[in-house]
Write a protein that holds these residues in place. Sequence first.
Motif, mmCIF file in Angstrom:
data_model
loop_
_atom_site.group_PDB
_atom_site.id
_atom_site.type_symbol
_atom_site.label_atom_id
_atom_site.label_comp_id
_atom_site.label_asym_id
_atom_site.label_seq_id
_atom_site.Cartn_x
_atom_site.Cartn_y
_atom_site.Cartn_z
ATOM 1 N N ILE A 86 0.838 -1.197 0.000
ATOM 2 C CA ILE A 86 0.000 0.000 0.000
ATOM 3 C C ILE A 86 0.872 1.247 0.000
ATOM 4 O O ILE A 86 1.633 1.486 0.936
ATOM 5 C CB ILE A 86 -0.931 0.017 1.229
ATOM 6 N N ASP A 87 0.766 2.027 -1.055
ATOM 7 C CA ASP A 87 1.494 3.290 -1.161
ATOM 8 C C ASP A 87 0.589 4.393 -0.623
ATOM 9 O O ASP A 87 -0.197 4.998 -1.356
ATOM 10 C CB ASP A 87 1.866 3.560 -2.619
ATOM 11 N N LEU A 88 0.699 4.655 0.690
ATOM 12 C CA LEU A 88 -0.206 5.601 1.324
ATOM 13 C C LEU A 88 0.007 7.027 0.830
ATOM 14 O O LEU A 88 -0.948 7.814 0.759
ATOM 15 C CB LEU A 88 -0.036 5.548 2.842
ATOM 16 N N GLU A 89 1.224 7.369 0.450
ATOM 17 C CA GLU A 89 1.463 8.720 -0.062
ATOM 18 C C GLU A 89 0.741 8.937 -1.380
ATOM 19 O O GLU A 89 0.174 10.000 -1.636
ATOM 20 C CB GLU A 89 2.964 8.964 -0.225
ATOM 21 N N ARG A 90 0.757 7.923 -2.230
ATOM 22 C CA ARG A 90 0.037 8.014 -3.501
ATOM 23 C C ARG A 90 -1.451 8.173 -3.245
ATOM 24 O O ARG A 90 -2.122 9.003 -3.892
ATOM 25 C CB ARG A 90 0.291 6.767 -4.347
ATOM 26 N N ILE A 91 -1.988 7.410 -2.293
ATOM 27 C CA ILE A 91 -3.406 7.491 -1.980
ATOM 28 C C ILE A 91 -3.757 8.874 -1.429
ATOM 29 O O ILE A 91 -4.808 9.445 -1.757
ATOM 30 C CB ILE A 91 -3.794 6.392 -0.980
ATOM 31 N N ARG A 92 -2.881 9.444 -0.602
ATOM 32 C CA ARG A 92 -3.142 10.788 -0.065
ATOM 33 C C ARG A 92 -3.156 11.827 -1.172
ATOM 34 O O ARG A 92 -3.984 12.743 -1.149
ATOM 35 C CB ARG A 92 -2.072 11.137 0.980
ATOM 36 N N ARG A 93 -2.264 11.682 -2.146
ATOM 37 C CA ARG A 93 -2.259 12.632 -3.258
ATOM 38 C C ARG A 93 -3.544 12.524 -4.080
ATOM 39 O O ARG A 93 -4.143 13.535 -4.464
ATOM 40 C CB ARG A 93 -1.040 12.400 -4.163
ATOM 41 N N LEU A 94 -3.976 11.286 -4.348
ATOM 42 C CA LEU A 94 -5.208 11.085 -5.097
ATOM 43 C C LEU A 94 -6.412 11.633 -4.327
ATOM 44 O O LEU A 94 -7.310 12.259 -4.907
ATOM 45 C CB LEU A 94 -5.414 9.591 -5.379
ATOM 46 N N ARG A 95 -6.410 11.405 -3.026
ATOM 47 C CA ARG A 95 -7.514 11.894 -2.200
ATOM 48 C C ARG A 95 -7.569 13.420 -2.203
ATOM 49 O O ARG A 95 -8.649 14.017 -2.293
ATOM 50 C CB ARG A 95 -7.360 11.369 -0.774
ATOM 51 N N ALA A 96 -6.410 14.051 -2.125
ATOM 52 C CA ALA A 96 -6.363 15.516 -2.123
ATOM 53 C C ALA A 96 -6.887 16.073 -3.448
ATOM 54 O O ALA A 96 -7.632 17.062 -3.473
ATOM 55 C CB ALA A 96 -4.938 15.989 -1.871
ATOM 56 N N ARG A 97 -6.501 15.431 -4.562
ATOM 57 C CA ARG A 97 -6.989 15.897 -5.854
ATOM 58 C C ARG A 97 -8.501 15.712 -5.975
ATOM 59 O O ARG A 97 -9.199 16.551 -6.549
ATOM 60 C CB ARG A 97 -6.271 15.171 -6.997
ATOM 61 N N MET A 98 -8.995 14.610 -5.432
ATOM 62 C CA MET A 98 -10.432 14.366 -5.469
ATOM 63 C C MET A 98 -11.190 15.397 -4.630
ATOM 64 O O MET A 98 -12.228 15.922 -5.042
ATOM 65 C CB MET A 98 -10.722 12.944 -4.966
ATOM 66 N N GLN A 99 -10.671 15.704 -3.465
ATOM 67 C CA GLN A 99 -11.346 16.656 -2.584
ATOM 68 C C GLN A 99 -11.332 18.071 -3.151
ATOM 69 O O GLN A 99 -12.248 18.857 -2.881
ATOM 70 C CB GLN A 99 -10.686 16.638 -1.201
ATOM 71 N N ASN A 100 -10.314 18.411 -3.932
ATOM 72 C CA ASN A 100 -10.179 19.768 -4.465
ATOM 73 C C ASN A 100 -10.532 19.847 -5.957
ATOM 74 O O ASN A 100 -10.180 20.814 -6.620
ATOM 75 C CB ASN A 100 -8.751 20.274 -4.252
ATOM 76 N N ARG A 101 -11.220 18.840 -6.452
ATOM 77 C CA ARG A 101 -11.515 18.772 -7.886
ATOM 78 C C ARG A 101 -12.493 19.866 -8.301
ATOM 79 O O ARG A 101 -13.288 20.365 -7.496
ATOM 80 C CB ARG A 101 -12.103 17.407 -8.244
ATOM 81 N N GLN A 102 -12.429 20.190 -9.571
ATOM 82 C CA GLN A 102 -13.399 21.092 -10.192
ATOM 83 C C GLN A 102 -13.880 20.428 -11.471
ATOM 84 O O GLN A 102 -13.166 20.379 -12.468
ATOM 85 C CB GLN A 102 -12.774 22.458 -10.498
ATOM 86 N N ALA A 103 -15.094 19.914 -11.427
ATOM 87 C CA ALA A 103 -15.636 19.180 -12.570
ATOM 88 C C ALA A 103 -15.997 20.132 -13.705
ATOM 89 O O ALA A 103 -16.306 21.300 -13.483
ATOM 90 C CB ALA A 103 -16.867 18.384 -12.137
#
Length: 274
Positions: free
Chosen positions: A13-30
């Motif tokens: 489990i690459d937790l840093e990668r998951i945190r980056r993906l989560r941050a992008r999802m939370q700050n997304r602009q559709a």
Amino acid sequence: MEYLEFIPQNDDIDLERIRRLRARMQNRQASLCTERAMCYTRSFQETEGEDWLLRKAKAFARTLKEMTIWIDKDSLIFGCQASRNFAAPVFPEYSIDWVIDELETFSLRDGDVFQVSEEDKARLRSIQSYWHGHTHEDQVRRATPERIVQAEQQKVLHRGGISMSGDGHIVPDHEMILSRGFRDLARECRERMAAAETGHTRAFYEAAAITLEAALDWIKRFGVLQAPWLKRWTTRNGLPNCAPCRSWHSRSWKSRHKISRKPCRLYILSMCCR
């Protein structure tokens, strides 16, 4: 009070990668993407008079050939439906009027908010008239009996968005795709097309071959995009260059799901390209 806490004890489990993906999802602009809508419109304009199945297949193939492709650096898989992340494509062949009607309010919604640039608004408005009377929604309206229309007006029935969209919840046979590859499936469709006894059957198999070959070419576009990495990923004899992929490659399909470390995205790519 003592709270329960989960601390992963897994090297995979690459937790840093998951945190980056989560941050992008939370700050997304559709946003809305018009690439697919424009590709389909140009293709349908060029194939007037041809069989409907072939027109759909050719429009699909053109979209896969011309659309912008990209791979997120943190993604373990490849593939995209629009020119950028968090963007929604437009399907004018299903319905167009409601999209035009809401262009100015997509960004004002309480939920499912989409940003639409002025350029994209102009592009969508430019194709609206072409699709009038030719969408899936128009066909449903023409084929719906008056008693059904009345029942819907009286709130007895509700079609929802099914009259303005395609079927969903489709699960492809992944085992067959990965064991045979897109090329072999396309070859079978071409053979069946040649042996077809009716024009409709011939058009069906030709359309299937066109879509499979288009998907194969689309996958290869991602291979070109990742060409530098692909050279490091394979050995001289074409086998995977990493341990998880070699282990996955050597096993039968039914036992592959038991391996904890999954193969790289481009190994799956090479399996489909056969």
